[in-house]
Structures are given as structure tokens and as C-alpha cells.
Design an enzyme around this catalytic site. Structure first.
Site, PDB file in Angstrom:
ATOM      1  N   ASN A 187       0.823  -1.215   0.000  1.00 40.80           N
ATOM      2  CA  ASN A 187       0.000   0.000   0.000  1.00 40.80           C
ATOM      3  C   ASN A 187       0.852   1.257   0.000  1.00 40.80           C
ATOM      4  O   ASN A 187       0.579   2.219  -0.730  1.00 40.80           O
ATOM      5  CB  ASN A 187      -0.915   0.018   1.233  1.00 40.80           C
ATOM      6  N   PHE A 198      -5.068 -10.585   4.829  1.00 40.69           N
ATOM      7  CA  PHE A 198      -5.698  -9.850   5.921  1.00 40.69           C
ATOM      8  C   PHE A 198      -7.205  -9.891   5.682  1.00 40.69           C
ATOM      9  O   PHE A 198      -7.684  -9.471   4.626  1.00 40.69           O
ATOM     10  CB  PHE A 198      -5.190  -8.405   5.913  1.00 40.69           C
ATOM     11  N   PHE A 252      -5.333 -12.258  10.483  1.00 40.09           N
ATOM     12  CA  PHE A 252      -4.227 -12.149   9.539  1.00 40.09           C
ATOM     13  C   PHE A 252      -3.545 -13.505   9.366  1.00 40.09           C
ATOM     14  O   PHE A 252      -3.141 -14.134  10.343  1.00 40.09           O
ATOM     15  CB  PHE A 252      -3.205 -11.124  10.027  1.00 40.09           C
ATOM     16  N   GLN A 266       0.813  -2.938  13.804  1.00 41.64           N
ATOM     17  CA  GLN A 266       0.093  -4.136  14.241  1.00 41.64           C
ATOM     18  C   GLN A 266       0.974  -5.157  14.951  1.00 41.64           C
ATOM     19  O   GLN A 266       0.494  -5.917  15.787  1.00 41.64           O
ATOM     20  CB  GLN A 266      -0.591  -4.821  13.050  1.00 41.64           C
ATOM     21  N   ASN A 277       0.216   5.000  15.255  1.00 41.86           N
ATOM     22  CA  ASN A 277      -0.945   5.817  15.595  1.00 41.86           C
ATOM     23  C   ASN A 277      -0.908   6.082  17.101  1.00 41.86           C
ATOM     24  O   ASN A 277      -0.005   5.607  17.809  1.00 41.86           O
ATOM     25  CB  ASN A 277      -2.252   5.168  15.135  1.00 41.86           C
ATOM     26  N   GLY A 330      -3.702   4.895   7.168  1.00 37.80           N
ATOM     27  CA  GLY A 330      -2.370   5.173   7.703  1.00 37.80           C
ATOM     28  C   GLY A 330      -1.266   4.882   6.707  1.00 37.80           C
ATOM     29  O   GLY A 330      -0.245   5.586   6.658  1.00 37.80           O
ATOM     30  N   ASP A 331      -1.451   3.853   5.889  1.00 37.23           N
ATOM     31  CA  ASP A 331      -0.461   3.531   4.857  1.00 37.23           C
ATOM     32  C   ASP A 331      -0.344   4.674   3.855  1.00 37.23           C
ATOM     33  O   ASP A 331       0.755   5.048   3.433  1.00 37.23           O
ATOM     34  CB  ASP A 331      -0.851   2.248   4.121  1.00 37.23           C
TER      35      ASP A 331
END
Length: 310
Positions: free
Chosen positions: A38, A88, A102, A158, A181, A242-243
Site C-alpha cells: 500500500n 488480511f 491475519f 500491528q 498511531n 495510515g499507509d
């Protein structure tokens, strides 16, 4: 997948230790993703030259073609002979809360990848971003960056849930940038036992996203830069936001923008993903980008960012 309801309404507080739920979803869509891919995709769309490093299965052919058509160099991708590409699986409710699983698959073989041969193949690295991957691979690549003098950024996100305090401390040491984050930032400090000052003593710049409140950037001397989020027209899907922020920020830095302007560009890419279902289904329009950046951050910001836009 989409669950037409609220996860929170299905939870019984006194029975959480026996949690067993099945959510009847009303939609299933299979899309391209993966954090590294991403970010590389977003940078490629902005005209940068990202090199993707990671491990995949032999089902990667179509995805490779897609990424390469969008400016991503896949020279660092290792193809497993036995495992499928990681997957995912995520369900989002009406409040944009998510429950996900995942499958690592071929990702476990990322620990076999040496960075130097990739660097030699592509003519060197400006910056190595180590995003969530096989934890052993993350630690190995951070260690190799320190040994070989590669500038690197860490983005444990993650995998903070999987890594223990010692692993996290070893991972972030010496990074030029630390991405997370706000929840992950608190978790990182709790697991490492470090104070905020102790973290800043070990990394260059901390970049923390704050959801709808935007992002904060803290430099090594403690200087704080706050960047507002670009207002959305619709909240379609938060996956990959976020990516996209990281992609825009890194592409902006590569093109010579000051970090505040780079983060503003990242915030614009983030809202494009929020407004689109799918992490790589968004499209970039320069005129629209300039208008929305100007409306959010002012004409001066737009004037400085515009020259680096494709």
C-alpha cells in the site's frame, strides 16, 4: 466484509472471557493490500521510485504486474515455493470499528531476505521503511540497516501486539523515523517501559497519526508540529488510511518538501483512501489535490506542495 450493525452492541461485558460471536455480513470484496505494498503504491502514484521488499507466494503474478504499472519496483520481492501470499481478512461495522484476522503465509520467509543484494540491484537506498512483517524479519532488517549505515524508519504498528518489550526496544533503536498511531504509541511506551524522552533519545523524528485529529510530528529536540486532517466528503473505508499517510509523507520528503508540508501531502492521500473502498482503488487528480490542500492548509502550503505533484 461489512457488518450492518455495531460490534459494541454484541459484547456482553461479564461474558468477555467466553467470547464467541459470528457476524452475518452483507458484503464481501477481495482487494489488493498489504502495508508495504500500500505504501509503495501510494509513493509510485506520486512519482517516487519505491522498491518493495517482502515475501509472497506464487500467486503474486497479477499483483506484481499491477504494482509495477503504478511505479513500484518489485526487485526485493522473494517468492515462496510452498506458502500462499499473506492475507488480511477484515470486517468493518457501521461505526468504522474493525475486527480482523491475519494469515502470515509466505510472510514468514521475509526473514531470509538480505537487504544489501537488493540495494546493489537498485543502486542504493535513500531510506528503508520497515513496516509490519514477520517479526524476525523486522528485527533482522533493522539490525542490517544499523550495521550497513542505511537510514531507516520503523513502523511496528500491528506487530506491537506480537512483539515483546525487548524486541521493540531492539527494533526502534537508531531509527530516523518512528511511525505509529496514538494507540500504538501508548502501547509502545508501556511495553518498552520507556518514557517519551527515552524514546526520543533513541529515534530521530516521531510521527504519530491521530485519526480525525490529524497527526503530530515530534522532532528530536522536542519541537512539535501538528497537522490537521483533510476533511472527508464521505467515510467509505478506513483500511489503509495510515499507509497512504506514510506514502504521501515519504514521497514528499523524497521530493524535498519540509516535513510539515510532506505530512500535509500525506494527509491528503489518507483522505483519498478513507473516501474509497479499497486500499489501492483511489485515483489522484492534481487540480483536485491542490484545491483541497489549499482549502485545508492555505494557499502558501498549496504553492509549496504543487511543484512536486505528478
Amino acid at each position: 466484509m461489512h457488518f450492518p450493525g455495531k460490534f459494541g452492541e454484541q459484547l456482553v461485558a461479564e461474558q468477555l472471557h467466553r467470547l464467541s460471536l459470528s457476524f452475518l455480513v452483507d458484503d464481501l470484496v477481495v482487494r489488493r493490500g498489504g502495508i508495504g505494498a500500500n505504501i509503495a503504491f501510494g509513493m509510485g502514484v506520486l512519482g517516487s521510485s519505491p522498491v518493495l521488499v517482502g515475501a509472497v507466494g506464487d500467486d503474486f503474478g497479477d499483483y506484481r504486474s499491477w504494482l509495477e504499472r503504478h511505479g513500484v519496483n518489485c526487485a526485493g520481492v522473494h517468492v515462496s515455493e510452498t506458502a500462499h501470499t499473506a492475507r488480511f481478512v477484515c470486517t468493518t461495522d457501521d461505526e468504522m470499528c474493525q475486527i480482523a484476522s491475519f494469515y502470515a503465509g509466505a510472510m514468514a520467509e521475509a526473514r531470509l531476505i538480505e537487504l544489501k543484494p537488493v540495494a546493489d540491484k537498485v543502486g542504493g537506498f535513500d531510506l528503508v521503511l520497515i513496516s509490519p512483517d514477520d517479526p524476525d524479519a523486522m528485527l533482522r532488517h533493522a539490525d542490517e540497516c544499523r550495521q550497513r549505515g542505511y537510514r531507516f524508519a520503523v513502523d511496528p504498528s500491528q506487530q506491537l501486539a506480537r512483539m515483546d518489550g525487548a524486541q521493540i526496544r531492539a527494533f526502534v533503536q537508531g531509527a530516523d523515523y518512528l511511525f505509529s498511531n496514538d494507540y500504538e504509541w501508548e502501547l509502545l511506551r508501556r511495553k518498552t517501559g520507556w518514557t517519551e524522552r527515552e524514546v526520543h533519545d533513541r529515534v530521530g523524528i516521531r510521527v504519530t497519526t491521530l485519526g480525525e485529529k490529524g497527526a503530530e510530528i515530534v522532532q528530536k529536540d522536542g519541537t512539535l508540529i501538528s497537522v490537521n486532517a483533510v476533511p472527508e466528503t464521505v467515510k467509505a473505508d478506513p483500511t489503509g488510511v495510515g499507509d497512504a499517510f506514510r506514502a504521501g509523507l515519504l514521497a514528499g520528503l523524497e521530493k524535498g518538501l519540509a516535513i510539515e508540508r510532506a505530512a500535509q501531502l500525506g494527509s491528503y492521500l489518507a483522505v483519498l483512501v478513507l473516501e474509497t473502498v479499497g486500499t489501492q482503488e483511489w485515483t489522484f487528480d492534481k487540480a483536485q489535490a491542490v484545491a483541497r490542500i489549499s482549502a485545508t492548509y492555505g494557499p502558501e502550503a498549496a504553492d509549496e506542495i504543487t511543484p512536486v505533484l505528478p
